[in-house]
Scaffold this motif. Structure first.
Motif, PDB file in Angstrom:
ATOM      1  N   ASN A   9     -15.218  84.329  14.737  1.00 19.12           N
ATOM      2  CA  ASN A   9     -13.991  85.095  14.541  1.00 19.12           C
ATOM      3  C   ASN A   9     -12.804  84.252  15.001  1.00 19.12           C
ATOM      4  O   ASN A   9     -12.390  84.299  16.160  1.00 19.12           O
ATOM      5  CB  ASN A   9     -14.061  86.412  15.317  1.00 19.12           C
ATOM      6  CG  ASN A   9     -12.833  87.277  15.091  1.00 19.12           C
ATOM      7  OD1 ASN A   9     -12.117  87.112  14.097  1.00 19.12           O
ATOM      8  ND2 ASN A   9     -12.578  88.189  16.016  1.00 19.12           N
ATOM      9  N   ALA A  10     -12.293  83.439  14.089  1.00 20.85           N
ATOM     10  CA  ALA A  10     -11.182  82.551  14.429  1.00 20.85           C
ATOM     11  C   ALA A  10     -10.383  82.256  13.172  1.00 20.85           C
ATOM     12  O   ALA A  10     -10.871  82.422  12.051  1.00 20.85           O
ATOM     13  CB  ALA A  10     -11.703  81.252  15.041  1.00 20.85           C
ATOM     14  N   ASN A  11      -9.156  81.815  13.360  1.00 18.45           N
ATOM     15  CA  ASN A  11      -8.295  81.466  12.238  1.00 18.45           C
ATOM     16  C   ASN A  11      -8.768  80.150  11.629  1.00 18.45           C
ATOM     17  O   ASN A  11      -8.769  79.113  12.300  1.00 18.45           O
ATOM     18  CB  ASN A  11      -6.844  81.345  12.715  1.00 18.45           C
ATOM     19  CG  ASN A  11      -5.883  81.107  11.566  1.00 18.45           C
ATOM     20  OD1 ASN A  11      -5.814  80.012  11.023  1.00 18.45           O
ATOM     21  ND2 ASN A  11      -5.138  82.136  11.204  1.00 18.45           N
ATOM     22  N   THR A  19      -6.029  77.304  11.452  1.00 14.61           N
ATOM     23  CA  THR A  19      -5.706  76.730  12.764  1.00 14.61           C
ATOM     24  C   THR A  19      -6.789  75.764  13.222  1.00 14.61           C
ATOM     25  O   THR A  19      -6.504  74.640  13.647  1.00 14.61           O
ATOM     26  CB  THR A  19      -5.540  77.848  13.809  1.00 14.61           C
ATOM     27  OG1 THR A  19      -4.461  78.706  13.413  1.00 14.61           O
ATOM     28  CG2 THR A  19      -5.243  77.265  15.179  1.00 14.61           C
ATOM     29  N   ALA A  20      -8.046  76.198  13.115  1.00 15.27           N
ATOM     30  CA  ALA A  20      -9.156  75.337  13.529  1.00 15.27           C
ATOM     31  C   ALA A  20      -9.276  74.125  12.616  1.00 15.27           C
ATOM     32  O   ALA A  20      -9.521  72.999  13.075  1.00 15.27           O
ATOM     33  CB  ALA A  20     -10.462  76.129  13.520  1.00 15.27           C
ATOM     34  N   ALA A  50     -15.171  77.371  17.527  1.00 15.08           N
ATOM     35  CA  ALA A  50     -14.561  77.253  16.201  1.00 15.08           C
ATOM     36  C   ALA A  50     -14.031  75.839  15.988  1.00 15.08           C
ATOM     37  O   ALA A  50     -14.212  75.241  14.920  1.00 15.08           O
ATOM     38  CB  ALA A  50     -13.429  78.270  16.054  1.00 15.08           C
ATOM     39  N   ARG A  51     -13.375  75.295  16.988  1.00 13.62           N
ATOM     40  CA  ARG A  51     -12.867  73.923  16.891  1.00 13.62           C
ATOM     41  C   ARG A  51     -14.014  72.925  16.702  1.00 13.62           C
ATOM     42  O   ARG A  51     -13.925  71.999  15.896  1.00 13.62           O
ATOM     43  CB  ARG A  51     -12.099  73.555  18.165  1.00 13.62           C
ATOM     44  CG  ARG A  51     -10.696  74.106  18.264  1.00 13.62           C
ATOM     45  CD  ARG A  51     -10.041  73.530  19.501  1.00 13.62           C
ATOM     46  NE  ARG A  51      -8.617  73.814  19.561  1.00 13.62           N
ATOM     47  CZ  ARG A  51      -7.792  73.267  20.447  1.00 13.62           C
ATOM     48  NH1 ARG A  51      -8.271  72.416  21.342  1.00 13.62           N
ATOM     49  NH2 ARG A  51      -6.517  73.564  20.447  1.00 13.62           N
ATOM     50  N   PRO A  59      -9.030  79.052  23.949  1.00 18.97           N
ATOM     51  CA  PRO A  59      -9.823  79.986  23.153  1.00 18.97           C
ATOM     52  C   PRO A  59     -10.424  79.301  21.930  1.00 18.97           C
ATOM     53  O   PRO A  59      -9.957  78.252  21.486  1.00 18.97           O
ATOM     54  CB  PRO A  59      -8.795  81.046  22.737  1.00 18.97           C
ATOM     55  CG  PRO A  59      -7.494  80.309  22.737  1.00 18.97           C
ATOM     56  CD  PRO A  59      -7.599  79.304  23.854  1.00 18.97           C
ATOM     57  N   LYS A  60     -11.499  79.899  21.421  1.00 19.29           N
ATOM     58  CA  LYS A  60     -12.099  79.487  20.155  1.00 19.29           C
ATOM     59  C   LYS A  60     -12.581  78.037  20.171  1.00 19.29           C
ATOM     60  O   LYS A  60     -12.450  77.318  19.188  1.00 19.29           O
ATOM     61  CB  LYS A  60     -11.110  79.686  18.995  1.00 19.29           C
ATOM     62  CG  LYS A  60     -10.423  81.042  18.972  1.00 19.29           C
ATOM     63  CD  LYS A  60     -11.408  82.187  18.846  1.00 19.29           C
ATOM     64  CE  LYS A  60     -10.674  83.527  18.765  1.00 19.29           C
ATOM     65  NZ  LYS A  60     -11.592  84.681  18.756  1.00 19.29           N
TER      66      LYS A  60
END
Length: 262
Positions: free
Chosen positions: A208-210, A213-214, A160-161, A156-157
């Motif tokens: 929409n991501a943390n 974390t990213a 974002a990464r 996921p995401k």
């Protein structure tokens, strides 16, 4: 009043962090951050086709340098003598081919400039930049291979990464330090310049991501060369080989020096 585009908002944010960067009509060096989505492939066959092509292009470019540059100052004397004969001959042939050509397009002008600044060595500089671009693409493909094609599902995401990593590399390059990320003690908001800026980037791009974390993942991917780049490999001449007294066009050293300071 019309809201600024996402690109303009990112540009303003980066200027506030890193200083002003002037735009030009070619957009060269005008955009701080690439916000495009990764080039996902529809099948593993498509992915492997591009991966194979990029690896082959890099290999062939390396072959060009092996033949035209050799081992720099360690090249055999016979190889250096061959280059001494070859360079002026090639430069002369190209000069003749464009001598009476009408300059009617930007590409015509670009070729003319390359020829007039010493076609042989200027072309090698262009190839060098092309190699660097393809090596960067190869790193992206290798990461996509891990993320997409060696697992049973997509993580996921991923966007974002990707954005977090691009921004981490930009931050490291501009600040010449390894970015850090953390959160304030009384909440979940980032506590570092990189973290706060990344949070704003995510807001602008509606990701929409943390953020933490990213950001932590992105920082783990960095290498020391991202914030402490080595001297340009061309320093002191193109792999140790400058122009000779028989060469046409200016010596490459000023160009190399300028590139190493870029």
């Amino acid at each position: 009043m019309e809201k600024p585009s996402k690109v303009d908002q990112i540009h303003s944010l980066c200027e506030a962090l890193f200083g002003e960067r002037h735009r030009n009509y070619l957009s060269v060096a005008s955009s701080f951050l690439d916000i495009s989505r990764p080039n996902f492939h529809d099948s593993k066959t498509e992915f492997l086709q591009e991966l194979t092509a990029v690896e082959a292009i890099i290999s062939h470019c390396d072959g060009i340098f092996s033949l035209l540059v050799g081992q720099g100052q360690d090249a055999p004397e016979t190889h250096k003598l061959m280059i001494d004969r070859l360079v002026p001959a090639i430069n002369q042939h190209v000069m003749q081919s464009i001598a009476f050509k009408e300059i009617s397009t930007p590409n015509d002008l670009a070729v003319k400039n390359v020829v007039e600044t010493g076609f042989h060595y200027s072309s090698l500089l262009v190839v060098l930049h092309m190699m660097e671009a393809y090596r960067r693409r190869l790193k992206e493909l290798k990461q996509q291979e891990v993320d997409f094609w060696n697992v049973t599902h997509r993580p996921p995401k991923y966007y974002a990464r990707t954005v977090a990593l691009r921004f981490a590399r930009l931050f490291a390059q501009e600040r010449r330090v390894k970015p850090t990320i953390g959160t304030v003690s009384d909440g979940s908001h980032p506590s570092t310049d990189y973290g706060r800026a990344l949070e704003e980037v995510f807001n602008i791009l509606e990701i929409n991501a943390n953020v933490r974390t990213a950001g932590e993942w992105a920082i783990r991917q960095l290498e020391e060369s991202d914030w402490n780049p080595p001297l340009n490999a061309l320093s002191g001449g193109l792999f140790g080989m400058g122009t000779t007294k028989n060469s046409t066009g200016p010596t490459i050293s000023p160009v190399v020096e300028a590139l190493s300071k870029a």
